[in-house]
Design a protein around this motif. Structure first.
Motif, mmCIF file in Angstrom:
data_model
loop_
_atom_site.group_PDB
_atom_site.id
_atom_site.type_symbol
_atom_site.label_atom_id
_atom_site.label_comp_id
_atom_site.label_asym_id
_atom_site.label_seq_id
_atom_site.Cartn_x
_atom_site.Cartn_y
_atom_site.Cartn_z
ATOM 1 N N UNK A 107 81.727 44.632 -30.594
ATOM 2 C CA UNK A 107 81.501 45.476 -31.777
ATOM 3 C C UNK A 107 81.063 44.590 -32.927
ATOM 4 N N UNK A 127 86.164 43.834 -23.526
ATOM 5 C CA UNK A 127 84.929 43.965 -22.745
ATOM 6 C C UNK A 127 83.715 44.281 -23.610
ATOM 7 N N UNK A 128 83.875 45.245 -24.515
ATOM 8 C CA UNK A 128 82.721 45.682 -25.297
ATOM 9 C C UNK A 128 82.722 44.996 -26.661
ATOM 10 N N UNK A 144 81.737 52.908 -24.192
ATOM 11 C CA UNK A 144 81.709 51.785 -23.244
ATOM 12 C C UNK A 144 80.463 50.921 -23.472
ATOM 13 N N UNK A 166 88.483 44.487 -29.600
ATOM 14 C CA UNK A 166 88.938 45.868 -29.378
ATOM 15 C C UNK A 166 89.510 46.084 -27.995
ATOM 16 N N UNK A 167 88.738 45.721 -26.993
ATOM 17 C CA UNK A 167 89.190 45.998 -25.627
ATOM 18 C C UNK A 167 88.938 44.847 -24.656
ATOM 19 N N UNK A 207 75.064 48.760 -21.851
ATOM 20 C CA UNK A 207 76.335 48.565 -21.156
ATOM 21 C C UNK A 207 76.604 47.069 -21.026
ATOM 22 N N UNK A 208 77.848 46.687 -21.176
ATOM 23 C CA UNK A 208 78.166 45.260 -21.008
ATOM 24 C C UNK A 208 78.111 44.935 -19.528
#
Lengths: 498, 600
Positions: free
Chosen positions: A427, A424-425, A457, A421-422, A145-146
């Motif tokens: 890739x 937060x996470x 997530x 992407x978002x 998890x970040x």
């Protein structure tokens, strides 16, 4: 009798033809042109992929009840598939046949959507470039998890780049839920790497072929443990930074976490002799040194250096420059520090220097301050030509964070973490590197379920290319965790490292 | 000779049973119904907090990802099934009915077991209800999850199948199906194996239990070495209730032991011979006796303060601030969590400075906020997120919710907070991910759809009474959050956004709970500028108090002290006896003042 059969066939064809024309009463093609490319996710339009890439499955973000996807290779061979949903998944073998025949060319992907009324929309085909250079067959990353302080499940995974096989290397529930830290490979070699583990079965796990040994690298002379590693290409040495790290949290919604070194220095571990020693610093000014990286010939150690943090001062004043020191393997000694890239001069800070296997280029992350770029939205990748010492921003960046990166063993591919992407996470994205002028549009690690990233997530941490499959798995590491760690011997002066 | 005696005994026994059958054909159904009613009544009236707690311990998500979290270890499917059932725990009525159905079903299975192993003797129904009564007692502990009960039910069903199987191929089939049972029920397998071994030994059978042990051993080796990446202790003990669940861990071993030797107990009980005419009455008396013990034990276990706390928590989770305030002021719960909820509710209503001392404040600033301590259970510290949320430090509220999600998985409270904080902060892509998770639930889909409409729509978020208010509290400029001394953040927050009255009132409350009247008074001067048209009650009390010993009023910044407060203080200072019942009277009148908090 034969004639009768012929008649029947003709009638059947006529009936079929009538049925088809019934779907299109005007007798005309009722498919209109959209005049634009379709919106797909992940965005694979215009990307450059290797000839051994896994199928680029994607989601169509357009209206429609069903979709027809035609993929055409440069030699004219076609791969068509109909999809009643919005997920497009290619057959593995057919995909590989297609891209194998498309090396040094581009494949075109045409999408036609059909609505309930049968009316269709034809989108402008988008291209996928296929490079001639393959990627290393596996990548390795940490999946977690970040998060902030707590953790429960941390895994180090390896994933085939040609298909969707993903296998655990370590799962921390097999290691008494200890915290599993960074993995570091010697020149993309899956048989020679190390992993830090913190907790009751903690230590630095060294993997050499089938053998796993565990070492405790922190000696009483060291103020802090060995953290960020880099393998000397010869395999005998590992340079580490020894860091005192603090995590802070921002109050403003647009910011998140700040991870800062309060102090750090470089140490060298000699695997043959089980000795650890400081990387000497002759300058009288106090610095923080971190993120070591060996040149592929093993003659230089590159690293990031900032002025020593003064307690209470603003973290945003910490700016790291890119430095290097020459290294003499026989005497285990280092030369004077040389400035390679003056980031401070332009009000920026450098992290993660990674040198191409041919030794010609260095990619680093540039951001506003500090060294933990993954939490810096402005962090971007830069390319430094080590022959001309000219740097340039890479065309692979986005408005979100680009941070950790590593080279494939042939120097033709970069894998890097991006939060585009978002926000937060992270890739893993892959970019083809032909030359500083020819860098491909990056693509995200393809997934069997193209919608995976929409819901996932977990973050992909520290992606690294591997020249083969890692043979050890969680059970082997569990067995190794039960043996006591061997304490490294301090080979520097008998005083504390500052 | 022995054989003929045995046959005679059986005949006598059957004759006796026949008598029971004639006069009490439906007795077992009546008893089972009674069991259902007793259980339902208790959990509906006194134990509903158990369902509230368990309901909020997880979030059942209709997705393959969610299932795979459980499918990756033996016994996970059992927990998954328990969580599925727990969706019905959202109301006390459905919770008590569902749980009681589970308990009654367990009793029915044991009834079937008893009929086979024990016949229709006088203790048939007593043995039938014993496991269920024990499970009811254990389940009155809110930490005793429903899948523990489900595990015992599965064990009893499989045991029933084993003893019902007369033909050898069927027995062998069930034994070889054992790995599947192990996968579904995890370590409950060992209880089943124990039961079957005892049963077989009682019946002087060796081959089947030996085979079962062999299969169990082989299964555990294969699971460990090849199929599941789980440590040995997890494979051997999950999902049995942890021994730390009870004050006396021995009770859980007693439960295991009792179930394991159950076949043996039935066998020795079958030697008790009772007159035919007395069988029915003895049967009923023993059952009534067992029910009485159960009810008595439940009354002993019942902790009204825990129930009150959960009731308060329920209001709190519903963001029903008026009821949180009313209930705590009425009940005056001594628990730190209750007082923390009360203070948070006051902050949300903007009444911290108006009535913080209307409730007990036994923990000083400890009930205003929860200090981060990574050594503490996240369950205990997650609540700290509400303080940050109420004060407008949304990043930190989000972080604490995220920490909870990482270590505990999604729960209704943490996911709601994650969505709200991400929407407030404008992180729509991440908010969308959480909303998609919430959409895949049974009880929160409507809420998810409401939030989904807000994605990318700042105006809609700003117009929401709750979220819009939080946007107005956001810090005006960035600062690094102090982890050691969270009260320091209040000043930073207030300075970065002087319009944040929640942070200001928290700061004032902190001073008051620290018994620092001077600091409270120092802030009065700026209150009019902040929009206060009068000085809140407790702040007035601080000003009057400071005036009493310094002789000077602080700078009131154009506001005035109300006559009512002056009159009350005059009354408070009047010399009077403060001993015994006089003190109680004094407390009754002045216990809700800052003065009382300062002096006592």
């Amino acid at each position: 009798m034969l004639n009768a059969r012929v008649y029947i066939r003709i009638i059947a064809i006529l009936v079929f033809g009538l049925l088809i024309s019934g779907c299109n009463p005007a007798g005309k093609d009722n498919t209109k042109d959209a005049g634009r490319e379709p919106v797909i996710e992940p965005d694979y339009s215009g990307v450059t992929i290797p000839p051994n890439a896994a199928p680029l499955n994607f989601m169509i973000k357009e209206e429609g009840n069903s979709f027809l996807v035609n993929v055409t290779s440069p030699d004219g061979s076609k791969l068509s598939l109909k999809s009643s949903g919005k997920k497009v998944r290619f057959h593995l073998k057919a995909w590989h046949n297609l891209i194998e025949n498309s090396k040094n060319g581009k494949i075109e992907v045409e999408i036609i959507s059909k609505g309930k009324d049968g009316a269709g929309t034809r989108y402008v085909p988008f291209a996928i470039n296929v490079a001639e250079d393959p990627m290393d067959p596996y990548i390795c990353y940490r999946l977690l998890y970040p998060g902030y302080e707590t953790y429960l499940q941390i895994k180090i995974m390896q994933r085939s780049v040609s298909d969707f096989r993903e296998m655990p290397v370590i799962e921390n529930q097999m290691l008494k839920n200890n915290c599993v830290n960074c993995h570091s490979f010697n020149s993309n070699n899956p048989e020679k790497f190390l992993i830090h583990v913190r907790g009751s079965v903690g230590g630095t796990y060294f993997i050499d072929g089938k053998k796993i040994t565990k070492s405790e690298l922190k000696t009483s002379e060291m103020n802090f443990g060995a953290v960020y590693p880099s393998w000397h290409p010869g395999g005998r040495f590992v340079a580490f930074s020894s860091n005192n790290i603090r995590q802070s949290f921002h109050a403003a919604p647009e910011e998140n976490i700040e991870v800062t070194d309060l102090a750090s220095s470089l140490v060298l571990y000699d695997l043959e002799k089980n000795e650890i020693m400081p990387v000497s610093e002759k300058d009288t000014v106090k610095y923080m040194e971190t993120f070591p990286e060996w040149s592929p010939d093993g003659k230089y150690l590159y690293y990031c250096r900032a002025l020593q943090y003064v307690d209470g001062s603003d973290f945003s004043t910490i700016k790291y420059n890119l430095m290097r020191k020459s290294f003499d393997q026989s005497s285990r000694s280092f030369g004077d520090a040389e400035l390679v890239f003056d980031a401070r001069l332009i009000g920026k800070s450098v992290s993660f220097p990674r040198i191409s296997p041919d030794g010609k280029y260095l990619v680093f992350t540039l951001h506003n301050f500090g060294n933990f770029s993954i939490w810096h939205k402005e962090a971007d990748l830069y390319l430094l030509d080590l022959q001309t010492m000219k740097s340039q921003i890479m065309p692979v960046n986005s408005n979100e964070t680009e941070s950790y990166h590593s080279w494939s063993s042939n120097g033709k591919w970069l894998v890097f973490s991006s939060k585009r992407g978002d926000g937060l996470t992270a890739r893993p994205y892959f970019a083809w590197f032909g030359s500083p002028e020819k860098i491909g549009k990056p693509f995200v690690l393809p997934q069997k379920d193209p919608a995976l990233y929409q819901s996932m997530i977990l973050t992909f941490n520290k992606p690294e290319f591997l020249m083969g499959k890692i043979l050890q798995g969680p059970r082997e590491f569990e067995t190794a965790s039960k043996i006591p760690a061997v304490n490294a011997i301090w080979a520097g002066e008998k005083k504390e490292v500052k | 000779m022995k054989s003929s005696q045995k046959k005679k005994d059986e005949k006598d026994h059957n004759t006796a049973s026949g008598g029971v059958q004639e006069s009490g054909r439906y007795d077992h159904w009546h008893i089972l119904l009674l069991l259902f009613l007793v259980s339902s009544f208790y959990f509906l009236i006194f134990g509903s907090h158990v369902f509230f707690y368990q309901y909020n311990q997880g979030l059942f998500i209709y997705s393959g990802d969610y299932f795979s979290q459980f499918a990756r270890k033996p016994g996970g499917v059992l927990e998954y099934a328990g969580n599925f059932i727990a969706q019905g725990y959202n109301s006390p009525l459905s919770g008590s009915l569902l749980f009681s159905a589970l308990i009654t079903l367990t009793a029915i299975v044991f009834y079937r077991i008893n009929k086979i192993l024990y016949g229709k003797g006088p203790l048939l129904m007593a043995f039938t209800v014993i496991p269920s009564c024990l499970l009811i007692m254990f389940s009155s502990n809110f930490n005793f999850s429903n899948f523990y009960t489900l595990g015992f039910l599965l064990v009893s069903i499989y045991f029933l199948l084993l003893i019902k199987a007369v033909r050898r191929p069927l027995v062998l089939f069930l034994i070889f199906l054992f790995p599947l049972f192990y996968y579904i029920a995890g370590a409950y397998t060992w209880i089943l194996a124990g039961m079957f071994i005892i049963y077989s030994l009682v019946n002087r059978k060796i081959i089947y239990p030996a085979l079962l042990l062999f299969v169990a051993f082989l299964t555990s080796v294969i699971f460990r070495k090849f199929l599941f990446l789980q440590p040995l202790d997890v494979l051997l003990s999950y999902p049995l209730p942890p021994v730390g669940l009870f004050r006396y861990p021995v009770v859980i071993y007693i439960l295991y032991g009792l179930i394991v030797i159950y076949p043996f107990l039935l066998r020795i009980s079958s030697f008790i011979k009772i007159k035919e005419s007395e069988i029915r009455s003895i049967s009923n008396y023993t059952v009534i006796f067992l029910f009485s013990i159960t009810v008595f034990s439940l009354s002993r276990f019942h902790n009204p303060e825990i129930s009150s706390l959960f009731k308060l928590e329920k209001f709190f989770y519903q963001r029903d601030w008026n009821n949180v305030i009313r209930y705590q002021e009425q009940m005056q719960i001594k628990n730190v969590v209750a007082q923390y909820y009360y203070n948070t509710a006051l902050a949300e209503k903007g009444q911290l400075c108006e009535r913080i001392f209307f409730s007990r404040q036994d923990f000083g600033t400890g009930s205003l906020m929860v200090q981060w301590d990574s050594k503490l259970n996240i369950n205990q510290i997650f609540r700290g997120a509400y303080f940050f949320y109420a004060a407008g430090l949304i990043n930190e509220a989000h972080r604490w919710a995220f920490e909870s999600m990482v270590s505990q998985g999604f729960r209704p409270e943490n996911i709601k907070l994650l969505i709200k904080t991400e929407l407030i902060s404008g992180h729509y892509k991440i908010a969308g991910k959480y909303i998609n998770v919430l959409k895949k639930t049974l009880n929160y889909r409507a809420l998810a759809l409401k939030y989904e409409k807000m994605l990318g729509n700042h105006d809609l978020i700003a117009s929401d009474p709750e979220l819009g208010n939080k946007i107005r509290l956001l810090p005006g400029k960035d600062f690094l959050v102090s982890l050691k001394d969270q009260q320091d953040n209040l000043l930073l927050l207030f300075r970065s956004n002087p319009g944040n009255r929640a942070a200001f009132e928290y700061m004032m409350a902190w001073y008051m709970l620290e018994r620092n009247a001077e600091n409270v008074c120092d802030e009065i001067a700026g209150m009019k500028q902040m929009g206060y048209d009068r000085i809140p009650r407790h702040v007035e009390e601080a000003a009057v108090y400071v005036h009493a010993y310094s002789g000077e009023y602080p700078d009131l910044g154009g506001l005035t002290i109300s006559n009512e407060t002056l009159a009350r203080f005059s009354q408070y200072k009047t010399p009077q006896s403060r001993q015994g019942s006089d003190f109680d009277k004094f407390r009754k009148v002045f216990g809700d003042t800052f003065w009382f908090y300062l002096d006592f």
